[in-house]
Each structure stands twice: as structure tokens, then as C-alpha cells.
Design an enzyme around this catalytic site. Structure first.
Site, PDB file in Angstrom:
ATOM      1  N   GLU A 297      -4.414  -9.096   3.783  1.00 26.46           N
ATOM      2  CA  GLU A 297      -5.199  -8.792   4.989  1.00 26.46           C
ATOM      3  C   GLU A 297      -6.449  -9.664   5.132  1.00 26.46           C
ATOM      4  O   GLU A 297      -6.778 -10.121   6.224  1.00 26.46           O
ATOM      5  CB  GLU A 297      -5.592  -7.300   5.011  1.00 26.46           C
ATOM      6  CG  GLU A 297      -4.447  -6.364   5.378  1.00 26.46           C
ATOM      7  CD  GLU A 297      -3.582  -5.951   4.197  1.00 26.46           C
ATOM      8  OE1 GLU A 297      -3.696  -6.572   3.113  1.00 26.46           O
ATOM      9  OE2 GLU A 297      -2.784  -5.016   4.355  1.00 26.46           O
TER      10      GLU A 297
ATOM     11  N   GLU B  34       0.827  -1.220   0.000  1.00 31.34           N
ATOM     12  CA  GLU B  34       0.000   0.000   0.000  1.00 31.34           C
ATOM     13  C   GLU B  34       0.860   1.268   0.000  1.00 31.34           C
ATOM     14  O   GLU B  34       0.518   2.266  -0.623  1.00 31.34           O
ATOM     15  CB  GLU B  34      -0.935  -0.021   1.208  1.00 31.34           C
ATOM     16  CG  GLU B  34      -1.984  -1.121   1.103  1.00 31.34           C
ATOM     17  CD  GLU B  34      -2.753  -1.306   2.388  1.00 31.34           C
ATOM     18  OE1 GLU B  34      -2.191  -1.902   3.333  1.00 31.34           O
ATOM     19  OE2 GLU B  34      -3.897  -0.842   2.471  1.00 31.34           O
TER      20      GLU B  34
HETATM   21  N1  COA Z   1       5.262  -8.304  11.094  1.00 25.31           N
HETATM   22  C1  COA Z   1       6.194  -8.664  11.989  1.00 25.31           C
HETATM   23  N2  COA Z   1       7.201  -9.527  11.703  1.00 25.31           N
HETATM   24  C2  COA Z   1       7.254 -10.030  10.461  1.00 25.31           C
HETATM   25  C3  COA Z   1       6.302  -9.684   9.474  1.00 25.31           C
HETATM   26  C4  COA Z   1       5.272  -8.776   9.827  1.00 25.31           C
HETATM   27  N3  COA Z   1       4.347  -8.352   8.945  1.00 25.31           N
HETATM   28  N4  COA Z   1       6.597 -10.344   8.334  1.00 25.31           N
HETATM   29  C5  COA Z   1       7.701 -11.073   8.592  1.00 25.31           C
HETATM   30  N5  COA Z   1       8.101 -10.883   9.880  1.00 25.31           N
HETATM   31  C6  COA Z   1       9.242 -11.492  10.564  1.00 25.31           C
HETATM   32  C7  COA Z   1       8.987 -12.946  10.857  1.00 25.31           C
HETATM   33  O1  COA Z   1       8.257 -13.091  12.061  1.00 25.31           O
HETATM   34  C8  COA Z   1      10.397 -13.481  10.956  1.00 25.31           C
HETATM   35  O2  COA Z   1      10.928 -13.128  12.215  1.00 25.31           O
HETATM   36  P1  COA Z   1      11.856 -14.200  13.042  1.00 25.31           P
HETATM   37  O3  COA Z   1      13.033 -14.413  12.147  1.00 25.31           O
HETATM   38  O4  COA Z   1      12.160 -13.450  14.310  1.00 25.31           O
HETATM   39  O5  COA Z   1      11.013 -15.404  13.217  1.00 25.31           O
HETATM   40  C9  COA Z   1      11.143 -12.670   9.910  1.00 25.31           C
HETATM   41  O6  COA Z   1      10.352 -11.516   9.660  1.00 25.31           O
HETATM   42  C10 COA Z   1      11.306 -13.407   8.596  1.00 25.31           C
HETATM   43  O7  COA Z   1      10.024 -13.809   8.169  1.00 25.31           O
HETATM   44  P2  COA Z   1       9.686 -15.347   7.787  1.00 25.31           P
HETATM   45  O8  COA Z   1       8.215 -15.502   7.940  1.00 25.31           O
HETATM   46  O9  COA Z   1      10.574 -16.280   8.539  1.00 25.31           O
HETATM   47  O10 COA Z   1      10.110 -15.357   6.255  1.00 25.31           O
HETATM   48  P3  COA Z   1       9.483 -16.295   5.109  1.00 25.31           P
HETATM   49  O11 COA Z   1      10.349 -16.103   3.928  1.00 25.31           O
HETATM   50  O12 COA Z   1       9.256 -17.654   5.600  1.00 25.31           O
HETATM   51  O13 COA Z   1       8.046 -15.643   4.811  1.00 25.31           O
HETATM   52  C11 COA Z   1       6.471 -13.852   4.402  1.00 25.31           C
HETATM   53  C12 COA Z   1       7.946 -14.320   4.331  1.00 25.31           C
HETATM   54  C13 COA Z   1       6.439 -12.369   3.994  1.00 25.31           C
HETATM   55  C14 COA Z   1       5.629 -14.698   3.422  1.00 25.31           C
HETATM   56  C15 COA Z   1       5.944 -14.046   5.834  1.00 25.31           C
HETATM   57  O14 COA Z   1       6.884 -13.491   6.722  1.00 25.31           O
HETATM   58  C16 COA Z   1       4.618 -13.411   6.080  1.00 25.31           C
HETATM   59  O15 COA Z   1       3.613 -13.915   5.632  1.00 25.31           O
HETATM   60  N6  COA Z   1       4.603 -12.276   6.821  1.00 25.31           N
HETATM   61  C17 COA Z   1       3.380 -11.595   7.143  1.00 25.31           C
HETATM   62  C18 COA Z   1       2.958 -10.756   5.966  1.00 25.31           C
HETATM   63  C19 COA Z   1       1.612 -10.105   6.230  1.00 25.31           C
HETATM   64  O16 COA Z   1       0.629 -10.757   6.455  1.00 25.31           O
HETATM   65  N7  COA Z   1       1.603  -8.757   6.160  1.00 25.31           N
HETATM   66  C20 COA Z   1       0.382  -8.000   6.269  1.00 25.31           C
HETATM   67  C21 COA Z   1      -0.005  -7.785   7.671  1.00 25.31           C
HETATM   68  S1  COA Z   1      -1.620  -7.035   7.706  1.00 25.31           S
END
Ligand code: COA
Length: 248
Positions: free
Chosen positions: A139, A119
């Protein structure tokens, strides 16, 4: 780039050529936007808006994995109350502030641009992506809806069918698809991303700032007007620009 929690969540740099560079700086959390990052963004965006030396801003993410994975989900539900969190959002409406800046904003997007990351790029005027970029508004899959403007900005940026699919399904799209549907202006190799974004910014920064601001204002304010009213708005802004009068 390696980051520790003692590092600032946002870096602000200003070049001699009038470019402000804002770097989301929480690479270990994929540059997720927490309250601290939001506060820093607020201050930095005010500086972009108000500093006459700044002509263009580039927004990017630190590290090699993400522009931003969106709002920090670890902070969800941690506000003392719903009313207080809503008041904080209204007092510091970062997304509204981005929309009000009549200087070009360029997003340099690599890796994940999810949720508020996606966004935020949509609130920029130009999006330059690297080949590894992935855009998504997940979301709905979490039981929310996009609330940094995505339901409104995405359908204004790309054809409505594509926007409906992204918002309703939450499924990511890759850089090639983003280019095909016009979500990004160009796609470059990851190693070229920063240089490309800075080149684009430098070209914009070299143009007459009042004309650039007026052209952006005409497009932003005219976007939702019927053509006739939009043409009147354009004529009014053109006349104001030629008279040298400041924006209202
Ligand atoms: N908020 C807080 N922390 C986040 C985050 C978020 N939106 N997205 C990723 N992180 C953190 C993870 O918790 C992880 O932390 P850790 O190493 O302390 O465990 C680190 O970033 C790496 O993320 P990870 O999930 O291990 O990487 P991945 O390659 O397996 O997956 C994503 C990447 C982006 C697919 C996944 O992190 C994800 O789905 N994140 C949430 C995205 C989301 O829903 N955003 C919108 C929120 S409304």
C-alpha cells in the site's frame, strides 16, 4: 479454474464435518477483492459466525496464481463520495467481523497474498502456505497505508523488525521467509495445499467447540493486556467454560 464475470465472486461450501470453505473466486483478477466480493464475504462470514453446524472455516483463493492480490485497484476512487465509502466500510466491517468470530479460521495461501489478501490471512488463526506463496503489503508504494488491519495485525504476528520492513517497504517475502519469521504455520507443495488445510480444519472441527471458542477468545481478548489482567481474563473464561455458561 476458469472463471467468467458471471460467476459469483465468492464460493461458500459446507462439509458434513462442520467445515465451511470460502473460496475467493475472481482468478482472472488474481482474486482481487471488489465491492461485490466484499459483500459476499460479509454474508459468508456471518454464516460462519452464526451457523452452529460450522466449527471451522477455511479461506482460499481460486485458480493457480493467487490467494488474493488485495483490494480491487480498479475500484479505487470510484465511490460516489468519501463519506459514502467510509459509511459502507463501517456498515459492513468485514475485517472487524473476522476478528469477532470465535471459531478457528484457517487461511490456505498460494501465490500472491498482497494487500488485503495478506491482511485477510492475518485475521485468520492459522496460515498454511504453498511453496509459491508471496506475502506483501504494498500500500505505501501506492500512496496509501494498509487499511484492513495490516499495520496492527502484522506486528502482532511476527517480530516487530520484520513487520516494520514489510509495511514500510512494501517488498514481498516468499514462503520460506514467511515460515522462518513465523508468519505461516507450515509450507507445503501447491498440490497438497487444499488437502493440508482441510486436514488441519478437520482436526480442529473434531475438538469440543465450546473449549476451542473459549481458548480463542482468551487469546484474542488477552493479546494486548498486561499479564496479570490476561491471567484474570483466562481464569474468568475457564470458570465460565466449566460452568457451561454461554459467552457474555
Ligand atoms: N485489483 C484489480 N485487478 C488486479 C489486482 C488488483 N489488486 N491485481 C491484479 N489484478 C489483475 C490485473 O489487472 C490483471 O488483469 P488483466 O489480465 O485484465 O490485465 C490480472 O489481475 C493479472 O495481473 P497481472 O498484473 O497481469 O499479473 P502479474 O503476474 O504481472 O503481476 C501482481 C501480479 C500481483 C504483482 C500485480 O498484479 C500487482 O501488483 N497487483 C496489484 C497488487 C496490489 O497493489 N494490491 C494492493 C492494493 S492496495
Amino acid at each position: 479454474m476458469v472463471s467468467t464475470s458471471s460467476e459469483p465472486p465468492l464460493l461458500y461450501e459446507k462439509t458434513a464435518g462442520g467445515i465451511a470453505r470460502l473460496t475467493l473466486n475472481r482468478p482472472d483478477a488474481l482474486n482481487a477483492i471488489n465491492m461485490a466480493a466484499r459483500d459476499e464475504l460479509w454474508t459468508a462470514l456471518l454464516a460462519v459466525r452464526d451457523d452452529p453446524d460450522v466449527r471451522v472455516a477455511v479461506i482460499r483463493g481460486a485458480g493457480d496464481r493467487a490467494f488474493s492480490a488485495g483490494a480491487d485497484i480498479t475500484e479505487f476512487g470510484t465511490a460516489p463520495s468519501f463519506v459514502e465509502s467510509r459509511r459502507a466500510r463501517q456498515d459492513r466491517d468485514v475485517w472487524g467481523l473476522m476478528l469477532s468470530i470465535m471459531k478457528p479460521l484457517v487461511a490456505a495461501v498460494h501465490g500472491y497474498a498482497f494487500g488485503a489478501g495478506c491482511e485477510m490471512s492475518l485475521l485468520c488463526d492459522l496460515r498454511i502456505a504453498s511453496e509459491d506463496a508471496r506475502f506483501a503489503l504494498p500500500e505505501v508504494t501506492l500512496g496509501y497505508i494498509p487499511s484492513a488491519g495490516g499495520t496492527q495485525t502484522l506486528p502482532r504476528a511476527i517480530p516487530p523488525g520484520g513487520a516494520r520492513e514489510m509495511v514500510l517497504s512494501g517488498e514481498p517475502i516468499d514462503a520460506a521467509r514467511a515460515l522462518a519469521i513465523g508468519l505461516v504455520n507450515r509450507v507445503v507443495p501447491f498440490e497438497r495445499l487444499d488437502a493440508e488445510a482441510m486436514d488441519v480444519a478437520a482436526k480442529l472441527a473434531a475438538l469440543p467447540p465450546a473449549a476451542v471458542a473459549a481458548a480463542k477468545e482468551a487469546m484474542v481478548r488477552g493479546a494486548d493486556l498486561p499479564l496479570e489482567q490476561g491471567l484474570r481474563l483466562e481464569a474468568m473464561i475457564a470458570a465460565r467454560l466449566s460452568s457451561g455458561a454461554p459467552p457474555a
